[in-house]
Design a protein around this motif. Structure first.
Motif, PDB file in Angstrom:
ATOM      1  N   THR B  20       0.855  -1.178   0.000  1.00  0.00           N
ATOM      2  CA  THR B  20       0.000   0.000   0.000  1.00  0.00           C
ATOM      3  C   THR B  20       0.891   1.227   0.000  1.00  0.00           C
ATOM      4  OG1 THR B  20      -1.691  -1.194   1.215  1.00  0.00           O
ATOM      5  CG2 THR B  20      -1.857   1.199   1.222  1.00  0.00           C
ATOM      6  N   PHE B  21       0.673   2.090  -0.972  1.00  0.00           N
ATOM      7  CA  PHE B  21       1.415   3.348  -1.013  1.00  0.00           C
ATOM      8  C   PHE B  21       0.623   4.378  -0.217  1.00  0.00           C
ATOM      9  CE2 PHE B  21       2.670   1.299  -5.022  1.00  0.00           C
ATOM     10  CZ  PHE B  21       4.049   1.348  -4.899  1.00  0.00           C
ATOM     11  N   THR B  22       1.274   4.997   0.743  1.00  0.00           N
ATOM     12  CA  THR B  22       0.576   6.034   1.498  1.00  0.00           C
ATOM     13  C   THR B  22       1.229   7.380   1.239  1.00  0.00           C
ATOM     14  OG1 THR B  22       1.548   4.722   3.271  1.00  0.00           O
ATOM     15  CG2 THR B  22      -0.761   5.307   3.513  1.00  0.00           C
ATOM     16  N   SER B  27      -4.191   6.798   0.300  1.00  0.00           N
ATOM     17  CA  SER B  27      -3.377   5.609   0.090  1.00  0.00           C
ATOM     18  C   SER B  27      -3.901   4.783  -1.082  1.00  0.00           C
ATOM     19  CB  SER B  27      -3.322   4.775   1.367  1.00  0.00           C
ATOM     20  OG  SER B  27      -4.597   4.285   1.659  1.00  0.00           O
ATOM     21  N   VAL B  28      -2.967   4.159  -1.779  1.00  0.00           N
ATOM     22  CA  VAL B  28      -3.301   3.308  -2.919  1.00  0.00           C
ATOM     23  C   VAL B  28      -2.790   1.905  -2.616  1.00  0.00           C
ATOM     24  CG1 VAL B  28      -2.968   2.916  -5.392  1.00  0.00           C
ATOM     25  CG2 VAL B  28      -2.899   5.247  -4.482  1.00  0.00           C
ATOM     26  N   THR B  29      -3.677   0.932  -2.675  1.00  0.00           N
ATOM     27  CA  THR B  29      -3.228  -0.437  -2.489  1.00  0.00           C
ATOM     28  C   THR B  29      -2.924  -1.024  -3.860  1.00  0.00           C
ATOM     29  OG1 THR B  29      -4.493  -0.664  -0.477  1.00  0.00           O
ATOM     30  CG2 THR B  29      -3.846  -2.698  -1.574  1.00  0.00           C
ATOM     31  N   ALA B  30      -1.636  -1.261  -4.093  1.00  0.00           N
ATOM     32  CA  ALA B  30      -1.215  -1.752  -5.406  1.00  0.00           C
ATOM     33  C   ALA B  30      -1.203  -3.272  -5.459  1.00  0.00           C
ATOM     34  CB  ALA B  30       0.162  -1.201  -5.760  1.00  0.00           C
ATOM     35  N   LEU B  31      -1.028  -3.919  -4.312  1.00  0.00           N
ATOM     36  CA  LEU B  31      -0.995  -5.380  -4.275  1.00  0.00           C
ATOM     37  C   LEU B  31      -1.702  -5.893  -3.024  1.00  0.00           C
ATOM     38  CD1 LEU B  31       2.753  -6.010  -5.212  1.00  0.00           C
ATOM     39  CD2 LEU B  31       0.775  -6.368  -6.699  1.00  0.00           C
ATOM     40  N   GLY B  48      -1.001  -8.698 -16.874  1.00  0.00           N
ATOM     41  CA  GLY B  48      -2.135  -7.943 -16.364  1.00  0.00           C
ATOM     42  C   GLY B  48      -2.270  -6.663 -17.156  1.00  0.00           C
ATOM     43  N   LEU B  49      -3.406  -6.022 -16.992  1.00  0.00           N
ATOM     44  CA  LEU B  49      -3.616  -4.767 -17.697  1.00  0.00           C
ATOM     45  C   LEU B  49      -2.808  -3.670 -17.025  1.00  0.00           C
ATOM     46  CD1 LEU B  49      -7.480  -5.064 -18.162  1.00  0.00           C
ATOM     47  CD2 LEU B  49      -5.697  -5.597 -19.832  1.00  0.00           C
ATOM     48  N   SER B  50      -2.712  -2.538 -17.674  1.00  0.00           N
ATOM     49  CA  SER B  50      -1.963  -1.413 -17.123  1.00  0.00           C
ATOM     50  C   SER B  50      -2.562  -0.984 -15.785  1.00  0.00           C
ATOM     51  CB  SER B  50      -2.009  -0.271 -18.136  1.00  0.00           C
ATOM     52  OG  SER B  50      -1.406   0.848 -17.585  1.00  0.00           O
ATOM     53  N   GLY B  51      -1.710  -0.807 -14.814  1.00  0.00           N
ATOM     54  CA  GLY B  51      -2.167  -0.378 -13.495  1.00  0.00           C
ATOM     55  C   GLY B  51      -2.579  -1.520 -12.585  1.00  0.00           C
ATOM     56  N   ALA B  52      -2.441  -2.758 -13.080  1.00  0.00           N
ATOM     57  CA  ALA B  52      -2.856  -3.917 -12.289  1.00  0.00           C
ATOM     58  C   ALA B  52      -1.959  -4.137 -11.074  1.00  0.00           C
ATOM     59  CB  ALA B  52      -2.861  -5.159 -13.167  1.00  0.00           C
ATOM     60  N   GLY B  53      -0.716  -3.687 -11.172  1.00  0.00           N
ATOM     61  CA  GLY B  53       0.220  -3.844 -10.063  1.00  0.00           C
ATOM     62  C   GLY B  53       1.448  -4.667 -10.422  1.00  0.00           C
ATOM     63  N   LYS B  54       1.654  -4.915 -11.721  1.00  0.00           N
ATOM     64  CA  LYS B  54       2.755  -5.773 -12.162  1.00  0.00           C
ATOM     65  C   LYS B  54       4.123  -5.210 -11.781  1.00  0.00           C
ATOM     66  CE  LYS B  54       1.614  -5.267 -16.494  1.00  0.00           C
ATOM     67  NZ  LYS B  54       0.469  -4.369 -16.385  1.00  0.00           N
ATOM     68  N   SER B  55       4.328  -3.938 -12.106  1.00  0.00           N
ATOM     69  CA  SER B  55       5.641  -3.343 -11.807  1.00  0.00           C
ATOM     70  C   SER B  55       5.895  -3.318 -10.309  1.00  0.00           C
ATOM     71  CB  SER B  55       5.726  -1.927 -12.370  1.00  0.00           C
ATOM     72  OG  SER B  55       5.676  -1.969 -13.766  1.00  0.00           O
ATOM     73  N   THR B  56       4.862  -3.008  -9.567  1.00  0.00           N
ATOM     74  CA  THR B  56       5.016  -2.998  -8.115  1.00  0.00           C
ATOM     75  C   THR B  56       5.403  -4.388  -7.628  1.00  0.00           C
ATOM     76  OG1 THR B  56       3.306  -1.304  -8.034  1.00  0.00           O
ATOM     77  CG2 THR B  56       3.890  -2.349  -5.950  1.00  0.00           C
ATOM     78  N   LEU B  57       4.769  -5.411  -8.188  1.00  0.00           N
ATOM     79  CA  LEU B  57       5.071  -6.783  -7.770  1.00  0.00           C
ATOM     80  C   LEU B  57       6.521  -7.146  -8.075  1.00  0.00           C
ATOM     81  CD1 LEU B  57       4.317  -9.512  -6.647  1.00  0.00           C
ATOM     82  CD2 LEU B  57       3.301 -10.121  -8.845  1.00  0.00           C
TER      83      LEU B  57
END
Ligand code: ADP
Ligand code: MG
Lengths: 224, 344
Positions: B20-22, B27-31, B48-57
């Motif tokens: 979760t990015f705060t 806050s945004v929960t990316a994963l 996954g689609l754009s914004g799904a959280g792939k890069s964060t993962l």
């Protein structure tokens, strides 16, 4: 223009003035970088998104830099006189002028260094992180080398700005071309002399600016 | 099967990972609760689609981003338990490449590859030797003196791959590594990655939004949708029997074409490499004595096997429909019954 006023003595004084101006400019730039470069680096690295985030330190440092930058040079010249006397032993002449020049230029240089380092692609820094680089390695091996062309252009701007300041310090006996311009042009109404010194200053600015641009371009591997 | 042997050797385990990015603005929960195992030697895809959280993962896997929940076990070691210095050393075992290549613009190709070795304190001579070896592997031995600005996108990615391999990592993390490249260059980079996986035995994690990339080189895939894993499994299995809506969407992005049809009685059938469309449909029509409407057909090459998918509209008559379904069942052709609705 009446060329007869350009006596050998005056020409010699102008020649000496050029040397003094160059000395003050380059020496002050060097010393100002000794302070401004590390401060600029710290402004970037301790920022929220920097490699060693330290927000409160960053805020204080930023405040001090802004504070010092907001004091006009001509006022700083007078404000630091006691300090100059302490360091140099006198308040007259080119070496004495170096003190306020450095104090004035260092925060300005810090901001320019900061802005150059910020131009470095965040992706490249991330790549370095992914390879296990330490914050010091990132500054030393990624940020500074990648920002070098921009830092060189910045230094050309710094040199030419400081050159302008040296001329201003002529009013308080700072030496160099500025003093000649003030003594002849302002106190003795010899505008011709003042014009010549101004032309010389313009010329020196052009040379430094051009030199900086060329060195920067020649060293920039992004250019094909 | 050798894959069973491979699977015993788990290289990366992602356990209950959340991020979760705060910030001041909220806050945004990316994963959310990501659980995955990646096995030694495999090419694992994350799509996954754009914004799904792939890069964060992927950035959580090497702790470029510290997870706010859960942990990553890399080679039996919990990354969250490591000190920053230990983590930096661990990262040398995890190479990473990026969409934008992220090469050092002021260094030559060769100096880019020696960079991670310099950082690791490898003596200069050895670093140069290793870098030249890697240039050979990525097929750019003749460009060692070139600067990134003098290289094409594909060449830049090759240098980036060489750089990522310099410290002999166990895994190569690829975040949209081919997304900035044209199809031909993409194919050649994927071939290179496959080659490296086979020859050097390096585990590969491929992040992408393109199913074609997954089909091309991945053995297993996780589909990530809205911060969660929607589905995970063998690529051909997911291709044949996509369970989630997002999987279907990713497998057939041309999908909207299907929505041109309004159909109550549809079946989606999937062929493996052994059969092909025409005889199956021809025989079906002959044996069931009923016409069917082909709404959509597509064949894909998944890891070298042709997989086909076809959407059929069945007749209105219930008895005819039953005959068709029975026929498909008897012939062992995988199918799913679907109702295609017009979407806005
Ligand atoms: N540093 C960050 N701060 C805040 N939000 C972020 C940050 N990084 C990513 N996000 C958010 O997390 C979500 C997932 O992003 P990302 O992992 O980049 O997706 P993908 O790579 O699948 O396109 C997005 O909603 C994005 O806005
Ligand atoms: Mg991404």
């Amino acid at each position: 223009m009446d060329l007869s006023i350009f006596t050998p003595e005056l020409l010699k004084a102008i020649g000496w003035g050029i040397i003094e101006t160059l000395y003050m400019t380059l020496f002050s730039t060097l010393l100002a970088y000794v302070i401004g470069l590390p401060v600029g680096i710290l402004l970037v690295t301790t920022a929220k998104d920097g490699v060693t985030p330290l927000p409160w330190f960053n805020a204080i440092l930023g405040f001090i830099v802004n504070l010092m930058r907001s004091i006009p040079f001509i006022i700083l010249l007078i404000l630091v006189l006691p300090f100059t006397r302490l360091v140099v032993g006198t308040t007259i002449g080119s070496t004495a002028t170096v003190v306020p020049l450095v104090i004035s230029a260092a925060p300005f240089i810090a901001r320019m260094v900061e802005s150059s380092l910020r131009e470095v692609d965040a992706g490249v820094i991330e790549a370095a992180h992914s390879m296990g680089a330490t914050p010091i390695q990132i500054v030393w091996k990624v940020m500074l080398p990648e920002a070098t062309p921009s830092l060189i252009i910045g230094s050309a701007i710094a040199v030419t700005t400081i050159l302008g300041y040296t001329a201003m310090s002529g009013f308080v006996g700072g030496g160099g071309l500025g003093t000649i311009a003030v003594n002849y042009g302002y106190y003795r109404y010899k505008t011709d002399v003042m014009l010549v010194t101004v032309l010389l200053l313009v010329l020196i600015v052009q040379v430094f600016q051009e030199l900086g641009m060329r060195i920067s371009l020649a060293g920039d591997k992004r250019a094909r | 099967m050798d894959s069973i042997i491979q699977r015993k050797n788990e290289l990366i385990r992602i356990e209950g990972l959340g991020k979760t990015f705060t910030s001041k603005s909220g806050s945004v929960t990316a994963l959310k609760n990501i659980n995955l195992s990646i096995y030694s030697g495999e090419i694992f895809g994350i799509i996954g689609l754009s914004g799904a959280g792939k890069s964060t993962l992927v950035r959580c896997i090497n702790f470029l981003e510290r997870p706010t929940e859960g942990d990553v076990i890399f080679d039996g070691e919990s990354l969250s338990s490591l000190t920053p210095a230990q983590l930096r050393i661990r990262r040398r075992s995890m190479g990473m490449i990026f969409q934008q290549f992220n090469l050092l613009m002021q260094r030559t190709a060769l100096a880019n590859i020696t960079f991670p070795l310099e950082i690791a304190g490898v003596p200069k001579e050895r670093a140069l030797e290793r870098a030249r070896e890697l240039l050979q592997i990525v097929g750019l031995a003749d460009r060692e003196k070139a600067y990134p600005s003098q290289l094409s996108g594909g060449q830049k990615q090759r240098i980036a791959i060489a750089r990522a391999l310099a410290t002999e990592p166990k895994v190569l993390l690829c975040d949209e590594a081919t997304s900035a490249l044209d199809p031909t260059t993409t194919a050649s980079i994927l071939a290179l990655i496959k080659d490296i996986n086979r020859k050097l035995g390096i585990t590969v994690i491929i992040i992408t939004h393109e199913m074609s990339v997954i089909e091309e080189i991945c053995s297993r895939v996780a589909i990530i949708d809205h911060s969660k894993i929607a589905e995970v499994g063998d690529v051909d299995e997911i291709f044949i029997r996509p369970k989630s809506e997002i999987a279907r969407k990713l497998i057939f992005p041309e999908g909207p074409r299907e929505t041109l049809f309004n159909g109550e009685h549809c079946v989606r059938i999937v062929f493996d490499g052994k059969s092909s469309f025409e005889p199956v449909i021809a025989n079906l029509i002959l044996e069931c004595q009923t016409p069917v409407n082909i709404l959509y057909a597509n064949t894909k090459n998944v890891n070298g096997t042709a997989l086909g998918q076809m959407l059929l509209q069945l007749p209105e008559s219930e008895s005819s429909r039953k005959r068709v379904l029975a026929y498909l069942t008897v012939k062992g052709i995988p199918f799913t019954e679907e109702t295609i609705r017009q979407e806005d």
